[in-house]
Design an enzyme around this catalytic site. Sequence first.
Site, PDB file in Angstrom:
ATOM      1  N   GLU A  94       0.822  -1.204   0.000  1.00 33.18           N
ATOM      2  CA  GLU A  94       0.000   0.000   0.000  1.00 33.18           C
ATOM      3  C   GLU A  94       0.856   1.254   0.000  1.00 33.18           C
ATOM      4  O   GLU A  94       1.936   1.285   0.601  1.00 33.18           O
ATOM      5  CB  GLU A  94      -0.931   0.012   1.220  1.00 33.18           C
ATOM      6  CG  GLU A  94      -2.044  -1.013   1.118  1.00 33.18           C
ATOM      7  CD  GLU A  94      -2.949  -1.051   2.333  1.00 33.18           C
ATOM      8  OE1 GLU A  94      -4.094  -1.486   2.175  1.00 33.18           O
ATOM      9  OE2 GLU A  94      -2.510  -0.655   3.434  1.00 33.18           O
ATOM     10  N   CYS A 114       6.418  -6.568   7.172  1.00 27.19           N
ATOM     11  CA  CYS A 114       7.522  -6.038   7.985  1.00 27.19           C
ATOM     12  C   CYS A 114       7.842  -7.047   9.080  1.00 27.19           C
ATOM     13  O   CYS A 114       6.940  -7.682   9.633  1.00 27.19           O
ATOM     14  CB  CYS A 114       7.124  -4.696   8.609  1.00 27.19           C
ATOM     15  SG  CYS A 114       8.471  -3.879   9.508  1.00 27.19           S
ATOM     16  N   GLY A 163       6.916  -1.687   5.893  1.00 30.29           N
ATOM     17  CA  GLY A 163       8.297  -2.151   5.911  1.00 30.29           C
ATOM     18  C   GLY A 163       9.265  -1.202   6.584  1.00 30.29           C
ATOM     19  O   GLY A 163       8.959  -0.042   6.859  1.00 30.29           O
ATOM     20  N   LEU A 218      10.552   6.856  17.556  1.00 29.33           N
ATOM     21  CA  LEU A 218      11.125   6.757  18.902  1.00 29.33           C
ATOM     22  C   LEU A 218      10.133   6.129  19.888  1.00 29.33           C
ATOM     23  O   LEU A 218      10.391   5.062  20.442  1.00 29.33           O
ATOM     24  CB  LEU A 218      11.557   8.141  19.371  1.00 29.33           C
ATOM     25  CG  LEU A 218      12.360   8.204  20.664  1.00 29.33           C
ATOM     26  CD1 LEU A 218      13.688   7.460  20.527  1.00 29.33           C
ATOM     27  CD2 LEU A 218      12.593   9.650  21.080  1.00 29.33           C
ATOM     28  N   ASN A 219       9.059   6.842  20.177  1.00 32.92           N
ATOM     29  CA  ASN A 219       7.883   6.295  20.873  1.00 32.92           C
ATOM     30  C   ASN A 219       8.051   5.970  22.354  1.00 32.92           C
ATOM     31  O   ASN A 219       7.105   5.467  22.970  1.00 32.92           O
ATOM     32  CB  ASN A 219       7.365   5.038  20.153  1.00 32.92           C
ATOM     33  CG  ASN A 219       7.168   5.280  18.669  1.00 32.92           C
ATOM     34  OD1 ASN A 219       6.569   6.270  18.277  1.00 32.92           O
ATOM     35  ND2 ASN A 219       7.710   4.397  17.842  1.00 32.92           N
ATOM     36  N   ASN A 293      -3.219   5.288  16.444  1.00 30.77           N
ATOM     37  CA  ASN A 293      -4.349   4.984  15.575  1.00 30.77           C
ATOM     38  C   ASN A 293      -4.774   3.537  15.791  1.00 30.77           C
ATOM     39  O   ASN A 293      -4.022   2.614  15.484  1.00 30.77           O
ATOM     40  CB  ASN A 293      -3.960   5.218  14.113  1.00 30.77           C
ATOM     41  CG  ASN A 293      -3.696   6.683  13.825  1.00 30.77           C
ATOM     42  OD1 ASN A 293      -4.563   7.525  14.031  1.00 30.77           O
ATOM     43  ND2 ASN A 293      -2.492   7.001  13.366  1.00 30.77           N
ATOM     44  N   CYS A 336      -0.936   6.541  10.244  1.00 33.48           N
ATOM     45  CA  CYS A 336       0.321   5.975  10.730  1.00 33.48           C
ATOM     46  C   CYS A 336       0.075   4.675  11.485  1.00 33.48           C
ATOM     47  O   CYS A 336      -0.741   4.608  12.400  1.00 33.48           O
ATOM     48  CB  CYS A 336       0.999   6.993  11.644  1.00 33.48           C
ATOM     49  SG  CYS A 336       2.526   6.418  12.385  1.00 33.48           S
TER      50      CYS A 336
END
Length: 348
Positions: A94, A114, A163, A218-219, A293, A336
């Site tokens: 996609e 991924c 990916g 990072l998160n 999301n 995202c």
Amino acid sequence: MHMNRINIRDMSLEEIESFISSLGKEKYRARQIMKWLYSQGAKSFDEMTTLSRAVRDQLNEMACITLPEIARVQQSSDGTRKILFRLQDNSFIESVLIPGKHNWTACISTQVGCHMGCRFCFTARQGFRRNLKPSEITGQLTMLQFYLPEGPEIKNIVMMGMGEPLANYRNTLKAIRIITSDYGLGFSTRKITLSTSGITPMIEQLGRDLCINLAISLNAPTDSIRSELMPVNRKYPLDRLLQACRNYPMPGRRMLTFEYILIDGVNSSPAHAEMLCRLLKGIRCKLNLIRFNEFPDCPFKTPSEETVLAFQQILVKHHYTAIIRASRGRDILAACGQLSGKALEEKL
């Protein structure tokens, strides 16, 4: 299928020059071919009328031109469009077209699936099938340009689709060089952003090979939280990742981007924001704050607007540029962390 014939869109200018020379033809023909492929969007050698019929016949015998096929387009209420591509082996990927005021941003994929296993990402659910070839990476852009024949153009490219780009380094690098070549798609390196989960040695290699914008997913402000969300952190923890970030070349006024997906009850408290400020001290950067999301059967929740704003205010207080990113295309699972070609593949 084009068995035993090379897809010429997988070749660099230098490789096409070598290929053309092996056919006994002049090297400058390679530049003509590149122009036809990328400026004119030629889908067959027969369209390349600046080449003689004999040369076109030779090319048809030895090579082929294959592009991803648009299998489905979904349009969000906010104008975002998600494009499902079918590849030659019937794999699916996609891409996303994100509308701006005067142009489009193309979000493209670099792998089928991924293998990074990030827990907040829908793509990870489908697992990893294979790396994309250079032609399949650049081909997304060519087909998106065909899809948008008039009006606003694609001006920005973000490698933030399906990916991990740095896990497909050689093909991604080759694709970027074609995308930025005068004989390729002609994009400026300033208009390309590569997003990575943090494969540290390849960040260092990218800094030596190219000068493009870098975004780090990072998160989390600590190794314990990040390792829980992102298995890559167990191999490349934060201290090593941030050292690579400090060494990454940023000419002029460019800045690194840190992407931070805010997940309710996991990484979104005021204390997490304060730790993040200390972690990034001394790095010329901006932060993109992204509300998590949700996707089918996900274990996490989106934080409240109050939580998101409080997190941003702490970063701003410490003089960081922190932008709360609008989640474009959420209603079509194009935002995202929501891409998964497999989800639509099963319906075709």
